[in-house]
Design an enzyme around this catalytic site. Structure first.
Site, short mmCIF file in Angstrom:
data_model
loop_
_atom_site.label_atom_id
_atom_site.label_comp_id
_atom_site.label_asym_id
_atom_site.label_seq_id
_atom_site.Cartn_x
_atom_site.Cartn_y
_atom_site.Cartn_z
N SER A 69 -13.07 1.42 10.45
CA SER A 69 -12.30 1.58 9.23
C SER A 69 -12.89 0.80 8.09
CB SER A 69 -11.03 0.96 9.25
OG SER A 69 -10.23 1.18 8.23
N ALA A 70 -12.96 1.21 7.03
CA ALA A 70 -13.44 0.82 5.70
C ALA A 70 -12.76 -0.64 5.37
CB ALA A 70 -13.54 1.80 4.60
N ASP A 71 -11.48 -0.45 5.80
CA ASP A 71 -10.48 -1.64 5.80
C ASP A 71 -11.29 -2.90 6.24
OD1 ASP A 71 -8.34 0.09 5.03
OD2 ASP A 71 -7.27 -0.26 6.99
N LYS B 120 -5.57 10.76 0.86
CA LYS B 120 -5.64 9.54 1.46
C LYS B 120 -6.77 8.95 0.86
CE LYS B 120 -6.72 7.09 5.83
NZ LYS B 120 -7.10 7.51 7.13
N VAL C 42 -5.46 0.18 3.01
CA VAL C 42 -5.55 -1.26 3.22
C VAL C 42 -6.89 -1.35 2.08
CG1 VAL C 42 -5.96 -3.29 4.11
CG2 VAL C 42 -4.27 -1.69 4.90
N LYS D 244 -2.90 -1.73 15.62
CA LYS D 244 -2.42 -0.86 16.89
C LYS D 244 -3.31 -0.78 18.00
CE LYS D 244 1.05 2.11 14.88
NZ LYS D 244 0.94 2.21 13.30
N GLU E 182 0.94 -1.17 -0.04
CA GLU E 182 0.03 -0.05 -0.12
C GLU E 182 0.97 1.18 -0.03
OE1 GLU E 182 -1.58 1.67 3.55
OE2 GLU E 182 -1.09 0.25 4.82
N ASP F 118 -16.80 5.14 14.20
CA ASP F 118 -15.64 5.23 13.43
C ASP F 118 -15.12 3.67 13.49
OD1 ASP F 118 -13.10 5.55 12.15
OD2 ASP F 118 -12.60 7.13 13.57
N1 PSU Z 1 -2.43 1.63 10.91
C1 PSU Z 1 -1.01 1.42 10.89
N2 PSU Z 1 -0.44 2.04 9.77
C2 PSU Z 1 -0.82 2.65 8.84
C3 PSU Z 1 -2.25 2.79 8.63
C4 PSU Z 1 -2.99 1.98 9.77
O1 PSU Z 1 -0.41 1.06 11.91
O2 PSU Z 1 -0.22 3.29 7.87
C5 PSU Z 1 -2.97 3.39 7.36
C6 PSU Z 1 -3.22 2.18 6.49
O3 PSU Z 1 -3.22 2.51 5.27
C7 PSU Z 1 -4.84 1.95 6.70
C8 PSU Z 1 -5.36 3.21 6.91
O4 PSU Z 1 -5.43 1.26 5.75
O5 PSU Z 1 -4.28 3.73 8.01
C9 PSU Z 1 -6.68 3.19 7.81
O6 PSU Z 1 -7.16 4.29 8.04
P1 PSU Z 1 -8.82 4.44 8.55
O7 PSU Z 1 -8.71 4.19 9.75
O8 PSU Z 1 -8.89 6.01 8.28
O9 PSU Z 1 -9.42 3.74 7.78
MN MN Z 2 -12.33 5.99 10.35
#
Ligand code: PSU
Ligand code: MN
Length: 301
Positions: free
Chosen positions: A141-143, A87, A107, A160, A25, A139
């Site tokens: 994540s869409a992941d 992003k 991701v 994390k 990524e 909140d």
């Molecule tokens: N967690 C990490 N390092 C990262 C990310 C998450 O420890 O770099 C990044 C990844 O690209 C992940 C994104 O897909 O943050 C998730 O963001 P969000 O929570 O806004 O979906």
């Molecule tokens: Mn989010």
């Protein structure tokens, strides 16, 4: 082939010949680590994948083109521009493509683009998940939902502790996402080897993971498979130290009124500043460790 997709020759050739390919990524480069360590790491990760017999394909959007495989110049550009690059998660892909803009893929977005190219394995550091306090903020994540839609093996080092790891695991269970913890009975928590949460499944070889994914697809279940690979012992951080930094980062975030897509990049940056070079070094080493396992899985498919 999709008219927005640009696959680098080396990657195209490998896919055609059925050789192992591992996707990477770009948000981890632009938003996950500071310059110039981010570029250095991106190059080292690609090198590690090659040393383990696979072809790396870093994914990003450049001028509206969905790129599968970046050049060293592209990596330098993304690393240097950092958080100034948009992003891009699932919801943003079409807009950035239509506007001919640049985008760093998360991701979720990387899974989508890698799958379009025919790639099946993807290595990263940490995935997004259910944030602490999600019962109020919603909140998530869409992941996580991407694993329902897109067939991809994603190798990470867990998530994390800025997230609620218990809720993240519950959510994945609800969504029917298979999760394998590699050579451990506990879910790894990114900077530390263990979280105290039991592994839903344990795998002890790359082949076992490849076989499970093949069965999942043959059965018509579709979707992705998450592999949580613990950070190597020698780089695992002191839980008290890292969790103290995480608590402080969350406190400061609340005071600063950060929300939405800014949340994760803000926390990643704060934790890095609070722990100095130590957490960055651990972060780099766990990504390299994941790249190696991903290359082995890709070779086993
Ligand atoms: N967690 C990490 N390092 C990262 C990310 C998450 O420890 O770099 C990044 C990844 O690209 C992940 C994104 O897909 O943050 C998730 O963001 P969000 O929570 O806004 O979906
Ligand atoms: Mn989010």
């Amino acid at each position: 082939m999709n008219k927005y997709l640009d696959i680098k020759d080396e990657v195209k050739q490998a896919l055609k010949e059925g050789k192992p390919v591992v996707a990477l990524e770009s948000t981890i480069i632009s938003h996950g680590m500071p310059y110039p360590k981010n570029v250095e790491t991106a190059l080292r990760v690609e090198q590690t994948i090659r040393e383990n017999g696979a072809v790396p394909a870093t994914i990003a959007i450049i001028g509206g083109r969905l790129k599968v495989g970046l050049t060293a110049e592209d990596l330098e550009y993304f690393g240097k521009k950092g958080p100034a690059i948009t992003k891009v998660s699932r919801r943003d892909i079409a807009l950035v493509a239509a506007r001919n803009q640049d985008g760093a893929t998360t991701v979720a977005a990387t899974m989508i683009i890698a799958a379009m190219a025919g790639i099946k394995v993807f290595a990263t550091g940490g995935i997004g998940g259910v944030h602490r306090g999600a019962e109020k903020t919603m909140d998530i994540s869409a992941d996580l939902d991407e694993f329902v839609k897109t067939p991809m093996i994603v190798v990470c080092a867990g998530a994390k502790a800025i997230l609620d790891l218990n809720l993240t695991m519950e959510y994945l269970e609800t969504k029917g996402v298979p999760v394998f913890c590699y050579k451990t009975n506990e879910l790894p928590a990114f900077y530390t080897k263990s979280s105290g949460i039991s592994a839903p499944n344990r795998a002890d070889s790359a082949q076992e993971i490849a076989d499970a994914f093949n069965a999942q697809q043959s059965l018509g279940l579709g979707g992705g498979l998450l592999v949580a690979n613990p950070i190597p012992d020698e780089y695992s951080m002191d839980p008290l130290r890292i969790n103290g930094a995480i608590e402080q980062a969350l406190d400061e975030m609340e005071k600063a009124g950060i929300h939405g897509k800014e949340t994760t990049p803000y926390l990643l940056d704060k934790i890095q500043k609070l722990t100095g070079g130590e957490s960055l070094e651990s972060n780099i080493m766990l990504v390299l460790n994941n790249a190696k396992l991903a290359a082995e899985i890709a070779s086993s498919l």
